[in-house]
Write an enzyme that holds these catalytic residues in place. Sequence first.
Site, PDB file in Angstrom:
ATOM      1  CG  ASP A   6      25.614  17.817   6.032  1.00 18.60           C
ATOM      2  OD1 ASP A   6      25.658  16.784   5.345  1.00 18.60           O
ATOM      3  OD2 ASP A   6      24.664  18.612   5.973  1.00 18.60           O
TER       4      ASP A   6
ATOM      5  CD  GLU B 288      28.210  14.430   7.018  1.00 17.74           C
ATOM      6  OE1 GLU B 288      27.565  14.550   5.965  1.00 17.74           O
ATOM      7  OE2 GLU B 288      27.666  14.364   8.145  1.00 17.74           O
TER       8      GLU B 288
END
Length: 209
Positions: A36, A104
Site C-alpha cells: 500500500d 497491493e
Amino acid sequence: MKLKYDFKNPELLELALTQSGADAVHNNERLEFVGDRVLGLSVATLLYDMFPAEHEGELARRHAMLVSTDTLARVATELGLDKKIHHGHMTAGRMKHICANAMEAVFGAIFIDGGFEVARKIIVDIWRDLAAADVVAPKDAKTALQEYVQKHAAGALPEYEYLAQTGASHKPTFNVRVTAMGQSADGCGTSKKTASIAAADALLKKLAI
C-alpha cells in the site's frame, strides 16, 4: 497485461496471493501493508511528474482514484491474478476487495524481493496509461455527491453516519452510511475518509449520475 517481474524468492509471490480466509497465519496482510505504501508513493511521484500545473487537491483526487479498490481490482484482473488467489469462501462482492488487497500485496512482495526502484518502475509502467486516461482531474465522490444534492434538493447536504468498526484492532475497517434525497448507501475502507468516499460513490451510482 503481464506482470513483468521474476521473483528471486517465489514463495513471496505465493504468500502475496494467499488471503487470510485461506490461511489465518501465513497470508498476505503484512505484504499488503507494505505494498500500500509502495504503491501510494510510486503513484504520487508519477502524478507529480505528469501534471506539473496541478495543485495538491487535483493531484490528491487523481491519486485517490488511481489507488482505489476498483482500480486495483481491475489491474489485478487484467494481470490474471484473480484466478491465482488462494481465498476462503467469499461472496462475489467481496472478491473485488480480495483482488485489490492481493494486488497491493504483490507490490509489497516485489519491493521486499527486488527493492523500491524495481517496484516503482513496474507500478509506473502499469499506471502511466491509467493516469493519462483522465485529462481533467476527477472530483472525489464526496464533492460530486454534495454538489449534486445541493443542486437537486434545494441546498440540502448529504448526511454521513459512522457505523460499527470491524476487523482486527491493528487493521480496522471503518463502515459509513450516507443518506441524501431519500436514499442511503454504505461504504467501507481503511479510514473514515476512504469509507465515506466509498459510501458517496455508491450513493452517486444509486442516484444514476
